[in-house]
Design a protein around this motif. Structure first.
Motif, PDB file in Angstrom:
ATOM      1  N   GLU A 158       0.811  -1.209   0.000  1.00 28.19           N
ATOM      2  CA  GLU A 158       0.000   0.000   0.000  1.00 28.19           C
ATOM      3  C   GLU A 158       0.852   1.270   0.000  1.00 28.19           C
ATOM      4  O   GLU A 158       0.364   2.351  -0.293  1.00 28.19           O
ATOM      5  CB  GLU A 158      -0.951  -0.003   1.197  1.00 28.19           C
ATOM      6  CG  GLU A 158      -2.012  -1.091   1.119  1.00 28.19           C
ATOM      7  CD  GLU A 158      -3.078  -0.940   2.180  1.00 28.19           C
ATOM      8  OE1 GLU A 158      -3.750   0.113   2.184  1.00 28.19           O
ATOM      9  OE2 GLU A 158      -3.235  -1.861   3.002  1.00 28.19           O
ATOM     10  N   SER A 283      -7.465  -6.912   2.399  1.00 24.87           N
ATOM     11  CA  SER A 283      -7.954  -5.538   2.444  1.00 24.87           C
ATOM     12  C   SER A 283      -7.402  -4.683   1.302  1.00 24.87           C
ATOM     13  O   SER A 283      -8.144  -3.899   0.693  1.00 24.87           O
ATOM     14  CB  SER A 283      -7.619  -4.902   3.792  1.00 24.87           C
ATOM     15  OG  SER A 283      -6.230  -4.958   4.040  1.00 24.87           O
ATOM     16  N   LYS A 287      -9.635  -2.891  -1.622  1.00 22.55           N
ATOM     17  CA  LYS A 287      -9.558  -1.447  -1.874  1.00 22.55           C
ATOM     18  C   LYS A 287      -9.221  -1.160  -3.331  1.00 22.55           C
ATOM     19  O   LYS A 287      -9.731  -0.208  -3.929  1.00 22.55           O
ATOM     20  CB  LYS A 287      -8.512  -0.820  -0.954  1.00 22.55           C
ATOM     21  CG  LYS A 287      -8.919  -0.777   0.504  1.00 22.55           C
ATOM     22  CD  LYS A 287      -7.798  -0.218   1.367  1.00 22.55           C
ATOM     23  CE  LYS A 287      -8.163  -0.248   2.844  1.00 22.55           C
ATOM     24  NZ  LYS A 287      -7.040   0.225   3.706  1.00 22.55           N
ATOM     25  N   GLN A 290     -12.284  -1.644  -5.363  1.00 22.68           N
ATOM     26  CA  GLN A 290     -13.173  -0.505  -5.142  1.00 22.68           C
ATOM     27  C   GLN A 290     -12.691   0.702  -5.953  1.00 22.68           C
ATOM     28  O   GLN A 290     -13.483   1.384  -6.616  1.00 22.68           O
ATOM     29  CB  GLN A 290     -13.190  -0.172  -3.651  1.00 22.68           C
ATOM     30  CG  GLN A 290     -14.165   0.915  -3.242  1.00 22.68           C
ATOM     31  CD  GLN A 290     -14.120   1.155  -1.742  1.00 22.68           C
ATOM     32  OE1 GLN A 290     -13.234   0.669  -1.044  1.00 22.68           O
ATOM     33  NE2 GLN A 290     -15.065   1.922  -1.251  1.00 22.68           N
ATOM     34  N   GLU A 291     -11.402   0.931  -5.938  1.00 26.34           N
ATOM     35  CA  GLU A 291     -10.812   2.050  -6.674  1.00 26.34           C
ATOM     36  C   GLU A 291     -11.021   1.914  -8.180  1.00 26.34           C
ATOM     37  O   GLU A 291     -11.307   2.886  -8.880  1.00 26.34           O
ATOM     38  CB  GLU A 291      -9.313   2.105  -6.350  1.00 26.34           C
ATOM     39  CG  GLU A 291      -8.517   3.129  -7.123  1.00 26.34           C
ATOM     40  CD  GLU A 291      -7.032   2.983  -6.858  1.00 26.34           C
ATOM     41  OE1 GLU A 291      -6.256   2.945  -7.828  1.00 26.34           O
ATOM     42  OE2 GLU A 291      -6.639   2.879  -5.673  1.00 26.34           O
ATOM     43  N   TYR A 363     -17.063  -3.015   2.289  1.00 24.77           N
ATOM     44  CA  TYR A 363     -16.340  -2.048   1.466  1.00 24.77           C
ATOM     45  C   TYR A 363     -17.251  -1.425   0.412  1.00 24.77           C
ATOM     46  O   TYR A 363     -17.090  -0.264   0.041  1.00 24.77           O
ATOM     47  CB  TYR A 363     -15.145  -2.712   0.796  1.00 24.77           C
ATOM     48  CG  TYR A 363     -13.997  -2.984   1.736  1.00 24.77           C
ATOM     49  CD1 TYR A 363     -12.981  -2.053   1.921  1.00 24.77           C
ATOM     50  CD2 TYR A 363     -13.941  -4.172   2.460  1.00 24.77           C
ATOM     51  CE1 TYR A 363     -11.934  -2.301   2.789  1.00 24.77           C
ATOM     52  CE2 TYR A 363     -12.897  -4.431   3.336  1.00 24.77           C
ATOM     53  CZ  TYR A 363     -11.893  -3.489   3.500  1.00 24.77           C
ATOM     54  OH  TYR A 363     -10.855  -3.729   4.373  1.00 24.77           O
ATOM     55  N   ASN A 409     -16.635   7.824  -2.132  1.00 24.91           N
ATOM     56  CA  ASN A 409     -16.359   6.707  -3.036  1.00 24.91           C
ATOM     57  C   ASN A 409     -16.908   6.886  -4.442  1.00 24.91           C
ATOM     58  O   ASN A 409     -16.477   6.201  -5.361  1.00 24.91           O
ATOM     59  CB  ASN A 409     -16.910   5.405  -2.431  1.00 24.91           C
ATOM     60  CG  ASN A 409     -16.144   4.993  -1.193  1.00 24.91           C
ATOM     61  OD1 ASN A 409     -15.106   4.365  -1.289  1.00 24.91           O
ATOM     62  ND2 ASN A 409     -16.648   5.361  -0.024  1.00 24.91           N
TER      63      ASN A 409
END
Length: 515
Positions: A158, A283, A287, A290-291, A363, A409
């Motif tokens: 990350e 996680s 993410k 989601q991005e 999420y 988001n």
């Protein structure tokens, strides 16, 4: 009854203490007799460390450990080789200095084990000195085993800058292997990810990657035969088909295998639970999905090139690459046209499908407690054959998502967002869910099966979906229910329309086709 080797990663301890052992020594003989430099990528907790430990024991000439195993009669026990065993598996290295300290400690441990003294201060040069010193002292070429070669990078994925710095430092260490070729007998490198040779193994052009190779598909993990023979005395009362459905299915073009961690814990408790998944929630991967606004139902049928499956690097992260290498997707089949291979990926088993979709829900919605409440209410509605209740349940759920979460988001206008939520709910419940369900007249957005009931769902987002007519009308006109007609089967057609401005259900129509 033997003990289950839960958490045992050392071949010597496993054998000496009388644990179960699935004989993988045939693979040791094969790789050591046919090549010199090998690389293997497998998901975490898949037996990579144990395999390297087995190789180490063989080269150290510990014949007594191999009684009754394939290698006992298929190895030259008159010759031994010094072994350098490097592992980055333990601990979390958060910065470059941590990596330097760890590698320095590894080299010091080798010095103590072999009773030698290294003089060069630079870590890279000291590693080279270690190889040559062992070669000179024992008059035998050196074996190098590298376990979890990529963990320092993955632990910091990350933080791209830190990950890149760790990658470059590791590349500096690994480059020693190529330069020391005249003094090396055998090299085996394992990890979770598959970095390109250019980015991490520069110059090591003869490194043979056996990650996707049908001959080595079962080099780690347990086959169905392994389960039914080695652990036979543990299988009384076990439903093997149910166990296969939950845990089997990992494939690298050859025979499908189980993750050993899952099977050992299941045989200990006899409870179907997501043992492997619970050891590391993905996680960062979630993410990233989601991005990228990843359409979650697509995980059922991913198509990828060979380049994509092996293209991992901190500067170019792809969802499909990470999913495959981390073990959340596996190879279902492969096709080849001319010189191009196309891989078809999906979840390996029910554990991964159910657990991953369940983890995705918080999420996607930013509301864990509401997600859990809605999940079980939805199951009750399906079992009660009450689609009308689904309307109220999901309307209340979407209304409970915090406005600030949408603002951060920006997913409300994403066409696949709402369908992804419905898909994750039903998949997380362990139901049979078929996204993009093919018919002769088109594809059903989502089919959900529960015992003798089939729920055919079509989704539309107002302002984005230009198909004429309502969602329910589309199910009717395209006769999506026809392929499910059967005596005693109950079929429900559900059309759902979403308003991205209101961020909720704008239309929910349904009808039954009970036969």
């Amino acid at each position: 009854m033997k003990k289950l080797p839960i958490g045992i990663q050392t071949f010597e301890n496993l054998i000496q203490e009388g644990y179960y052992y699935v004989d993988k020594t045939g693979f040791v003989h094969e790789v050591t007799s046919q090549g010199k430099y090998y690389f293997l990528s497998r998901p975490r907790r898949f037996g990579k460390s144990l395999f390297l430990s087995t190789i180490k024991a063989a080269y150290q000439g510990k014949k007594d450990l191999f009684q009754g195993l394939y290698l006992e009669e298929n190895w030259d026990w008159n010759q031994t080789n010094p072994v350098i065993h490097i592992s980055f598996g333990s601990g979390h290295l958060q910065k470059l200095e941590d990596l330097e300290i760890r590698f320095g400690t590894i080299l010091e441990n080798q010095e103590m084990e072999y009773g030698i003294t290294l003089k060069r201060p630079d870590l890279r040069e000291r590693f080279a000195e270690l190889i040559y010193s062992l070669y000179s002292r024992f008059s035998q070429k050196v074996v190098i085993l590298v376990d979890e070669y990529d963990k320092p990078i993955l632990d910091n994925i990350e933080d791209r800058d830190t990950a890149a710095a760790l990658r470059d430092e590791l590349k500096n260490y690994y480059s020693v292997i190529k330069d020391s070729d005249p003094y090396i007998q055998f090299v085996f490198i394992t990890g979770v990810s598959k970095f390109s040779k250019v980015s991490l193994f520069s110059g090591l052009n003869n490194l043979q990657d056996i990650t996707i190779d049908r001959r080595y598909s079962a080099i780690c993990g347990y086959t169905q035969k392994d389960l039914e023979t080695v652990f036979a005395e543990r299988l009384a009362g076990v439903d093997l088909e149910q166990v296969r459905y939950w845990y089997n299915g990992y494939s690298w073009l050859g025979e499908e295998v189980y993750n050993p961690f899952d099977i050992l814990l299941y045989l200990d408790s006899k409870e179907l639970r997501p043992y492997w998944f619970e050891t590391g929630t993905p996680s960062f991967l979630i993410k990233l999905m989601q991005e990228r606004k990843y359409f979650v139902p697509d995980l059922e049928q991913v198509q990828a090139s060979e380049k994509l499956l092996g293209s991992f690097d901190v500067d170019h992260l792809e969802v499909e690459t990470l999913m495959f290498q981390a073990g959340y997707l596996t190879i279902r089949k492969v096709s080849q046209t001319a010189g191009t291979r196309r891989f078809f990926l999906s979840y390996p088993n029910q554990e991964v499908k159910q657990s991953l979709t369940d983890s995705l829900l918080p999420y996607l919605t930013g509301n864990l407690s509401a997600s859990e409440k809605t999940k079980f209410a939805a199951l009750d509605a399906l079992e009660a054959e009450n689609p009308e209740a689904l309307k109220d349940i999901f309307h209340a759920f979407f209304a409970s998502i915090p406005h600030d979460w949408y603002r951060k988001n920006q997913l409300a206008g994403y066409e696949g967002y709402y369908a992804s939520i419905f898909y994750c709910y039903f998949a997380a419940l362990g139901l049979e869910v078929i996204p993009e369900d093919a018919t002769s007249m088109g594809r059903i957005d989502l089919t959900v099966k529960l015992e003798d009931k089939v729920f055919i769902c079509e989704f539309k987002v107002q302002g984005l979906d230009k198909t004429p007519g309502s969602a329910l009308e589309q199910i009717r006109s395209r006769r999506y229910a026809d392929q499910y007609h059967a005596p005693g089967r109950k079929i429900y057609l559900i059309g759902v329309e979403f308003d991205p401005r209101e961020r909720n259900i704008a239309g929910f129509d349904w009808e039954s086709r009970n036969l």
